[in-house]
Every structure is written in structure tokens, then in C-alpha cells.
Design a protein around this motif. Structure first.
Motif, mmCIF file in Angstrom:
data_model
loop_
_atom_site.group_PDB
_atom_site.id
_atom_site.type_symbol
_atom_site.label_atom_id
_atom_site.label_comp_id
_atom_site.label_asym_id
_atom_site.label_seq_id
_atom_site.Cartn_x
_atom_site.Cartn_y
_atom_site.Cartn_z
ATOM 1 N N VAL A 74 38.672 36.542 41.857
ATOM 2 C CA VAL A 74 39.991 36.259 41.281
ATOM 3 C C VAL A 74 40.533 37.517 40.623
ATOM 4 O O VAL A 74 41.715 37.867 40.768
ATOM 5 C CB VAL A 74 39.918 35.092 40.273
ATOM 6 C CG1 VAL A 74 41.234 34.953 39.522
ATOM 7 C CG2 VAL A 74 39.603 33.795 40.995
ATOM 8 N N ASP A 75 39.670 38.250 39.913
ATOM 9 C CA ASP A 75 40.105 39.505 39.299
ATOM 10 C C ASP A 75 40.553 40.500 40.362
ATOM 11 O O ASP A 75 41.554 41.197 40.206
ATOM 12 C CB ASP A 75 38.977 40.118 38.465
ATOM 13 C CG ASP A 75 38.774 39.372 37.152
ATOM 14 O OD1 ASP A 75 39.658 38.578 36.785
ATOM 15 O OD2 ASP A 75 37.732 39.574 36.514
ATOM 16 N N MET A 76 39.783 40.582 41.479
ATOM 17 C CA MET A 76 40.144 41.500 42.557
ATOM 18 C C MET A 76 41.466 41.095 43.197
ATOM 19 O O MET A 76 42.287 41.947 43.563
ATOM 20 C CB MET A 76 39.047 41.521 43.628
ATOM 21 C CG MET A 76 37.781 42.258 43.224
ATOM 22 S SD MET A 76 36.538 42.159 44.535
ATOM 23 C CE MET A 76 37.345 43.083 45.856
ATOM 24 N N ALA A 77 41.671 39.785 43.345
ATOM 25 C CA ALA A 77 42.873 39.296 44.017
ATOM 26 C C ALA A 77 44.118 39.498 43.170
ATOM 27 O O ALA A 77 45.164 39.891 43.674
ATOM 28 C CB ALA A 77 42.701 37.822 44.380
ATOM 29 N N LEU A 78 44.003 39.231 41.881
ATOM 30 C CA LEU A 78 45.182 39.248 41.017
ATOM 31 C C LEU A 78 45.282 40.504 40.171
ATOM 32 O O LEU A 78 46.281 40.699 39.491
ATOM 33 C CB LEU A 78 45.175 38.013 40.102
ATOM 34 C CG LEU A 78 45.147 36.665 40.818
ATOM 35 C CD1 LEU A 78 45.091 35.538 39.804
ATOM 36 C CD2 LEU A 78 46.364 36.520 41.726
ATOM 37 N N ARG A 79 44.236 41.336 40.240
ATOM 38 C CA ARG A 79 44.169 42.524 39.380
ATOM 39 C C ARG A 79 44.248 42.069 37.921
ATOM 40 O O ARG A 79 43.449 41.270 37.513
ATOM 41 C CB ARG A 79 45.262 43.530 39.753
ATOM 42 C CG ARG A 79 45.239 43.909 41.230
ATOM 43 C CD ARG A 79 43.991 44.723 41.572
ATOM 44 N NE ARG A 79 43.810 44.911 42.996
ATOM 45 C CZ ARG A 79 44.410 45.821 43.734
ATOM 46 N NH1 ARG A 79 45.261 46.657 43.165
ATOM 47 N NH2 ARG A 79 44.188 45.910 45.021
ATOM 48 N N ASN A 80 45.237 42.515 37.200
ATOM 49 C CA ASN A 80 45.300 42.138 35.794
ATOM 50 C C ASN A 80 45.834 40.712 35.661
ATOM 51 O O ASN A 80 46.940 40.410 36.093
ATOM 52 C CB ASN A 80 46.212 43.103 35.031
ATOM 53 C CG ASN A 80 45.689 44.516 35.062
ATOM 54 O OD1 ASN A 80 44.486 44.742 35.073
ATOM 55 N ND2 ASN A 80 46.597 45.470 35.116
ATOM 56 N N PRO A 81 45.053 39.804 35.071
ATOM 57 C CA PRO A 81 45.518 38.423 34.941
ATOM 58 C C PRO A 81 46.649 38.315 33.923
ATOM 59 O O PRO A 81 46.941 39.254 33.187
ATOM 60 C CB PRO A 81 44.266 37.692 34.447
ATOM 61 C CG PRO A 81 43.462 38.735 33.746
ATOM 62 C CD PRO A 81 43.732 40.018 34.470
ATOM 63 N N LEU A 82 47.284 37.160 33.933
ATOM 64 C CA LEU A 82 48.360 36.926 32.967
ATOM 65 C C LEU A 82 47.815 36.907 31.548
ATOM 66 O O LEU A 82 46.722 36.426 31.293
ATOM 67 C CB LEU A 82 49.036 35.580 33.255
ATOM 68 C CG LEU A 82 49.853 35.444 34.525
ATOM 69 C CD1 LEU A 82 50.426 34.030 34.618
ATOM 70 C CD2 LEU A 82 50.971 36.476 34.587
ATOM 71 N N ARG A 83 48.619 37.412 30.632
ATOM 72 C CA ARG A 83 48.286 37.320 29.213
ATOM 73 C C ARG A 83 48.991 36.099 28.613
ATOM 74 O O ARG A 83 49.924 35.560 29.206
ATOM 75 C CB ARG A 83 48.719 38.601 28.500
ATOM 76 C CG ARG A 83 47.867 39.813 28.848
ATOM 77 C CD ARG A 83 48.423 41.066 28.210
ATOM 78 N NE ARG A 83 49.546 41.573 28.959
ATOM 79 C CZ ARG A 83 49.440 42.442 29.976
ATOM 80 N NH1 ARG A 83 48.255 42.882 30.355
ATOM 81 N NH2 ARG A 83 50.513 42.874 30.613
ATOM 82 N N PRO A 84 48.549 35.663 27.411
ATOM 83 C CA PRO A 84 49.212 34.530 26.762
ATOM 84 C C PRO A 84 50.720 34.777 26.636
ATOM 85 O O PRO A 84 51.148 35.873 26.261
ATOM 86 C CB PRO A 84 48.535 34.462 25.388
ATOM 87 C CG PRO A 84 47.186 35.070 25.609
ATOM 88 C CD PRO A 84 47.394 36.158 26.633
ATOM 89 N N GLY A 85 51.495 33.753 26.971
ATOM 90 C CA GLY A 85 52.944 33.869 26.894
ATOM 91 C C GLY A 85 53.597 34.357 28.165
ATOM 92 O O GLY A 85 54.825 34.436 28.238
ATOM 93 N N GLU A 86 52.796 34.681 29.183
ATOM 94 C CA GLU A 86 53.345 35.172 30.438
ATOM 95 C C GLU A 86 53.292 34.078 31.505
ATOM 96 O O GLU A 86 52.468 33.169 31.438
ATOM 97 C CB GLU A 86 52.583 36.409 30.903
ATOM 98 C CG GLU A 86 52.714 37.599 29.966
ATOM 99 C CD GLU A 86 51.997 38.837 30.462
ATOM 100 O OE1 GLU A 86 52.325 39.933 29.964
ATOM 101 O OE2 GLU A 86 51.100 38.719 31.320
ATOM 102 N N ILE A 87 54.161 34.211 32.522
ATOM 103 C CA ILE A 87 54.166 33.238 33.614
ATOM 104 C C ILE A 87 54.047 33.963 34.962
ATOM 105 O O ILE A 87 54.492 35.100 35.114
ATOM 106 C CB ILE A 87 55.418 32.332 33.595
ATOM 107 C CG1 ILE A 87 56.689 33.140 33.841
ATOM 108 C CG2 ILE A 87 55.524 31.581 32.276
ATOM 109 C CD1 ILE A 87 57.942 32.254 33.984
ATOM 110 N N GLY A 88 53.420 33.291 35.906
ATOM 111 C CA GLY A 88 53.248 33.846 37.247
ATOM 112 C C GLY A 88 53.479 32.768 38.283
ATOM 113 O O GLY A 88 53.444 31.573 37.983
ATOM 114 N N VAL A 89 53.729 33.195 39.525
ATOM 115 C CA VAL A 89 54.000 32.229 40.586
ATOM 116 C C VAL A 89 53.304 32.657 41.875
ATOM 117 O O VAL A 89 53.237 33.842 42.208
ATOM 118 C CB VAL A 89 55.523 32.067 40.808
ATOM 119 C CG1 VAL A 89 56.175 33.358 41.254
ATOM 120 C CG2 VAL A 89 55.813 30.951 41.803
#
Length: 234
Positions: A15-30
Motif C-alpha cells: 500500500v505504501d509503494m502504491a500510494l507513496r505518501n499516504p493521506l494525513r489527517p484532514g486530507e481527502i483522496g479519491v
């Protein structure tokens, strides 16, 4: 051979390799993909990545029954632990279930206000404070910018990361100048991360269109197996 520990390490690494830096609190992704191209599987992997680290996850499904979501988790874990005895599957389920809450909104009853009330109730009454909210099934074609902005504002106020899924269509080729396709081509500025899933003959390719609030076009060396729904290198 996979063990519970190695599944933990492999899953979180992929998952880390796929998304690189994950979302931080307060952030949104799609996650963007056509129907049946792995959106729910990828959302489940993101949720499992947090659950295996002991971080609470609120999985919100729209017009999907909670039992169906539970089956997704069970299928992914069962495939990952296919070579292990049933007891290993049971132990892992017991480990993650206290940290997971599945909430379902049926018959188009979802709204940011109802999600906020649910978050408030879970926090105050059940002492359940999710680190991430997975929102599966939102109809982006009939969701205006105001609703997405309210979800982003909610994420900030409750200090949670929110991952959503959006359905693309083969017959709609509209893409904005930043490389983001319909239906997120007019709201892409609201998201810190945007991921596109592209089905191939042997695997589903993962394309990063935006991360850390910066636009890009990257393809990590991780794909989604369309048969097992497991992430894999290559």
C-alpha cells in the motif's frame, strides 16, 4: 509462505509503494476506476493497511449492505492467507474487527451532515475515533462541489483522512488539462491524492495522478490482481 506477520508487513509495504505518501489527517483522496475495476478492493487494502497497524477505520458504504463489505475484507484476507490453516484467518479477523466499524447509508440517504453526526456519536458514545474514513459508493456524477467541500471540511475538523471512490466511464473521455478524468475533472483541486485504476489483461495498473497536493503521472511497481484482489509487485 505468508504468515499473519508477513501479511501485515507485505500489505502495508505494498500500500505504501502504491500510494507513496499516504493521506494525513484532514486530507481527502479519491480512487478513480470503471465499474468492476478494483475500487472497493483498493479501498479495502487501504483500510486493512490501517487496521493491521492498529488504527481504527470507519468504512462507510452507500447503497451497499454492510455484509457485502465484510465479505470483501474476508475475501482479501482469505486469499492472502490461502496457505494457512483456518485458525490463522480467524485470529486475524479477531485482531482487526475491534478497530473497524462499518456504516451503511441506503436509498440515497447519505449526506455530509449525517456522516458528521455518525462520527460525533461514535466518538462520544462508543469512544471510537477513526484514523481514516473509507467512503465507498458516492455517486460523483450527481454530487456537486459543495458536498465534496463539506466532506473535506469535516475531515479537517475531526482530524481524519478520507478516501473515496469515483466511477469513470468508457464512453466519457473528458480529461482536464491536469490529466484528471471525469467525474473529478472539475473538483480535483479539493483532493490531496488522486489515483486512477486502469484494467489490463493480466493486472489492474495503478496510476498516481496527484499526491501530496501536487499533480503528477506516476505508475508505481504495484498492480492489483483482478482474480485474487491482492496487491502484487510488478
Amino acid at each position: 509462505m505468508l504468515t499473519e506477520q508477513s501479511m501485515n508487513q507485505d500489505s502495508t509495504l505494498l500500500v505504501d509503494m502504491a500510494l507513496r505518501n499516504p493521506l494525513r489527517p484532514g486530507e481527502i483522496g479519491v480512487l478513480l476506476a470503471r465499474a468492476g475495476a478494483g475500487k472497493t478492493a483498493c479501498l479495502t487494502h487501504i483500510a486493512l493497511e490501517h487496521l493491521l497497524r492498529g488504527r481504527p477505520v470507519l468504512h462507510v458504504c452507500i447503497d451497499i449492505m454492510p455484509d457485502k463489505i465484510k465479505q470483501w475484507y474476508l475475501e482479501v484476507i482469505r486469499n492472502a492467507l490461502a496457505a494457512k490453516p483456518p485458525a490463522a484467518l480467524a485470529r486475524l479477523q479477531q485482531k482487526i474487527e475491534p478497530h473497524r466499524f462499518i456504516l451503511s447509508y441506503l436509498n440515497r440517504t447519505f449526506s455530509p451532515g449525517k456522516l458528521e453526526q455518525s462520527l460525533k456519536n461514535l466518538t462520544e458514545q462508543a469512544k471510537f475515533n477513526p484514523a481514516v474514513v473509507v467512503l465507498d459508493g458516492l455517486d460523483f456524477e450527481n454530487t456537486d462541489r459543495k458536498v465534496l467541500a463539506e466532506i473535506k471540511d469535516l475531515a479537517k475538523r475531526y482530524g481524519v483522512a478520507v478516501w473515496m471512490s469515483a466511477r469513470t466511464h468508457r464512453h466519457i473521455s473528458r480529461v482536464n488539462e491536469r490529466g484528471v478524468p471525469y467525474p473529478c475533472d472539475t473538483t480535483d483541486d479539493l483532493f490531496e491524492s488522486i489515483v486512477l485504476l486502469e484494467p489490463g489483461t493480466e493486472a489492474i495498473r495503478i496510476m498516481i495522478l496527484k499526491r501530496d497536493n501536487r499533480y503528477c503521472s506516476e505508475s508505481p511497481e504495484v498492480t492489483l490482481n483482478p482474480r485474487t484482489h491482492l496487491l502484487q509487485k510488478g
